[in-house]
Design a protein around this motif. Structure first.
Motif, mmCIF file in Angstrom:
data_model
loop_
_atom_site.group_PDB
_atom_site.id
_atom_site.type_symbol
_atom_site.label_atom_id
_atom_site.label_comp_id
_atom_site.label_asym_id
_atom_site.label_seq_id
_atom_site.Cartn_x
_atom_site.Cartn_y
_atom_site.Cartn_z
ATOM 1 N N LEU A 58 -49.703 35.123 92.939
ATOM 2 C CA LEU A 58 -49.867 34.927 91.501
ATOM 3 C C LEU A 58 -50.990 33.931 91.237
ATOM 4 O O LEU A 58 -51.264 33.072 92.078
ATOM 5 N N PRO A 59 -51.635 33.994 90.074
ATOM 6 C CA PRO A 59 -52.633 32.981 89.724
ATOM 7 C C PRO A 59 -52.001 31.598 89.601
ATOM 8 O O PRO A 59 -50.804 31.458 89.335
ATOM 9 N N GLN A 60 -52.828 30.556 89.791
ATOM 10 C CA GLN A 60 -52.320 29.194 89.735
ATOM 11 C C GLN A 60 -51.765 28.862 88.351
ATOM 12 O O GLN A 60 -50.740 28.170 88.234
ATOM 13 N N GLN A 109 -48.315 30.264 88.090
ATOM 14 C CA GLN A 109 -47.364 29.501 88.891
ATOM 15 C C GLN A 109 -46.935 28.223 88.176
ATOM 16 O O GLN A 109 -45.750 27.864 88.170
ATOM 17 N N ARG A 110 -47.893 27.534 87.537
ATOM 18 C CA ARG A 110 -47.533 26.319 86.793
ATOM 19 C C ARG A 110 -46.651 26.647 85.598
ATOM 20 O O ARG A 110 -45.690 25.922 85.290
ATOM 21 N N ALA A 111 -46.967 27.749 84.904
ATOM 22 C CA ALA A 111 -46.146 28.140 83.756
ATOM 23 C C ALA A 111 -44.723 28.489 84.191
ATOM 24 O O ALA A 111 -43.749 28.123 83.521
ATOM 25 N N MET A 112 -44.577 29.168 85.312
ATOM 26 C CA MET A 112 -43.249 29.515 85.796
ATOM 27 C C MET A 112 -42.488 28.277 86.234
ATOM 28 O O MET A 112 -41.260 28.196 86.058
ATOM 29 N N ALA A 113 -43.198 27.281 86.798
ATOM 30 C CA ALA A 113 -42.538 26.031 87.178
ATOM 31 C C ALA A 113 -42.016 25.292 85.954
ATOM 32 O O ALA A 113 -40.893 24.768 85.951
#
Length: 284
Positions: free
Chosen positions: A176-178, A181-185
Motif C-alpha cells: 500500500l502507499p505510505q 498506511q498512515r491513514a489506516m493507522a
C-alpha cells in the motif's frame, strides 16, 4: 608385397564400415526406443497427425514417421510478478501472487496452445488486475480467501481448454502507499479509543446500577448503614491514621431536627429575619 599392401588398405576400410553401421544402429535405436518417466507422458505424432499420449515406461516409435513430445504432469509453481492496480474505491495497490497448476490432458496442452506455461502466466497477470479492480481495499485486506478463490476460478475457466488445471492461487504480498498506511493507522487508533470509551461508559453504567441497588438495600434496613460506618472506621484504623472518626447515628440527628421544628426555632425558608435575633415563641 602388393598383397600385403592391399591387406593393409583393406583392414581400415572394414573398420570404417563397421563403425558407420554401428553409429547408424545407435541412431536408429535412439529414434525408435523411447522411455517415459512415471510423472511424464509422451504425445505421439505420426506424419504430423496426433496419435495419442503414451507412457509411462518403454515403447517403440517408427523412425522417420513418428515423433514424440514429452509433457510433465507434476504441479508447476508459477510466480506472478507484482501488478499495480486501482481498487474500486480508487486506491493504488501492488499485489503479487503464486499460481499452482498441472497438466491433466497432455494432448490438449501440446496441440491447443504453443506454450501453456507462458500462457497461464500471462492470464494470471491479467486476471489479477481485473479482480483487484473489482474489489474494495477493505475486502481485499479482510477477505483474501475469497479473492484467492475468485482468481482460481477465473484462471481455471480459461486454461481448462488447454488441458491445464489450476489447483490454487494465493495472493502473497500486498503493498500500500505510505499515505494510505498512515491513514489506516490513524483509523485503527481512533477505533481503539472508541471501544475504550464505550467500555468505560458501560462500566460506569453498571457501577451506577449496582450502587443504586446497594442504596436501596441499605435504605430498607437502617442498621445496615451503621454497620457500614463501623466497617469504614475499621478500614481507616488499619492504615495507622491519627484521625479517628466516630459515626453519628442519623436517627439521633433526625430526632433533634424534628424537635427543633416543633419549637419553631428554625425560620421558614426565604424569610429575611436576621438570624442573630432570637425567635419568640408563639402561643399555642
Amino acid at each position: 608385397m602388393p598383397e600385403w599392401h592391399g591387406k593393409r588398405l583393406y583392414l581400415p576400410a572394414t573398420i570404417v564400415i563397421a563403425a558407420v553401421i554401428l553409429i547408424f544402429a545407435l541412431l536408429l535405436a535412439t529414434a525408435t526406443i523411447k522411455i517415459v518417466q512415471e510423472y511424464e507422458r509422451g504425445v505421439i505424432f505420426r506424419l504430423g497427425r496426433l496419435v495419442g499420449a503414451r507412457g509411462p515406461g518403454l515403447f517403440l516409435l517408427i523412425p522417420g514417421v513418428e515423433r514424440m513430445r514429452k509433457v510433465d504432469l507434476r504441479i508447476v509453481t508459477l510466480e506472478v510478478p507484482a501488478q499495480e492496480a486501482i481498487t474500486r474505491d480508487n486506491v493504488t495497490v501492488k499485489v503479487n501472487a503464486v499460481v499452482y497448476f498441472r497438466v491433466v490432458n497432455p494432448e490438449d496442452a501440446v496441440v491447443k496452445v504453443l506454450d501453456y506455461v507462458r500462457a497461464t502466466w500471462l492470464i494470471g497477470q491479467t486476471t489479477l488486475r481485473s479482480i483487484l479492480g473489482q474489489s474494495d481495499l477493505d475486502h481485499l485486506l479482510a477477505e483474501r480467501d475469497k479473492i484467492n478463490a475468485a482468481l482460481q476460478q477465473v484462471i481455471d475457466s480459461q486454461t481448462s481448454a488447454w488441458g491445464v488445471k489450476v489447483t490454487s492461487v494465493e495472493v502473497r504480498d500486498l503493498e500500500l502507499p505510505q499515505s494510505m498506511q498512515r491513514a489506516m493507522a490513524r483509523q485503527a487508533e481512533a477505533e481503539r479509543e472508541k471501544r475504550a470509551k464505550v467500555i468505560h461508559a458501560e462500566g460506569e453504567f453498571t457501577a451506577s446500577q449496582q450502587l443504586a441497588a446497594a442504596a436501596e438495600v441499605i435504605g430498607s434496613q437502617p442498621a445496615t448503614l451503621q454497620l457500614r460506618y463501623l466497617q469504614t472506621l475499621t478500614e481507616i484504623a488499619a492504615e495507622k491514621n491519627g484521625t479517628i472518626v466516630f459515626p453519628l447515628p442519623l436517627d439521633l440527628v433526625e430526632a433533634f431536627l424534628k424537635l427543633k421544628l416543633k419549637l419553631n426555632l428554625l425560620p421558614p425558608a426565604g424569610n429575611d429575619v436576621d438570624s442573630n435575633i432570637p425567635p419568640v415563641a408563639r402561643p399555642s
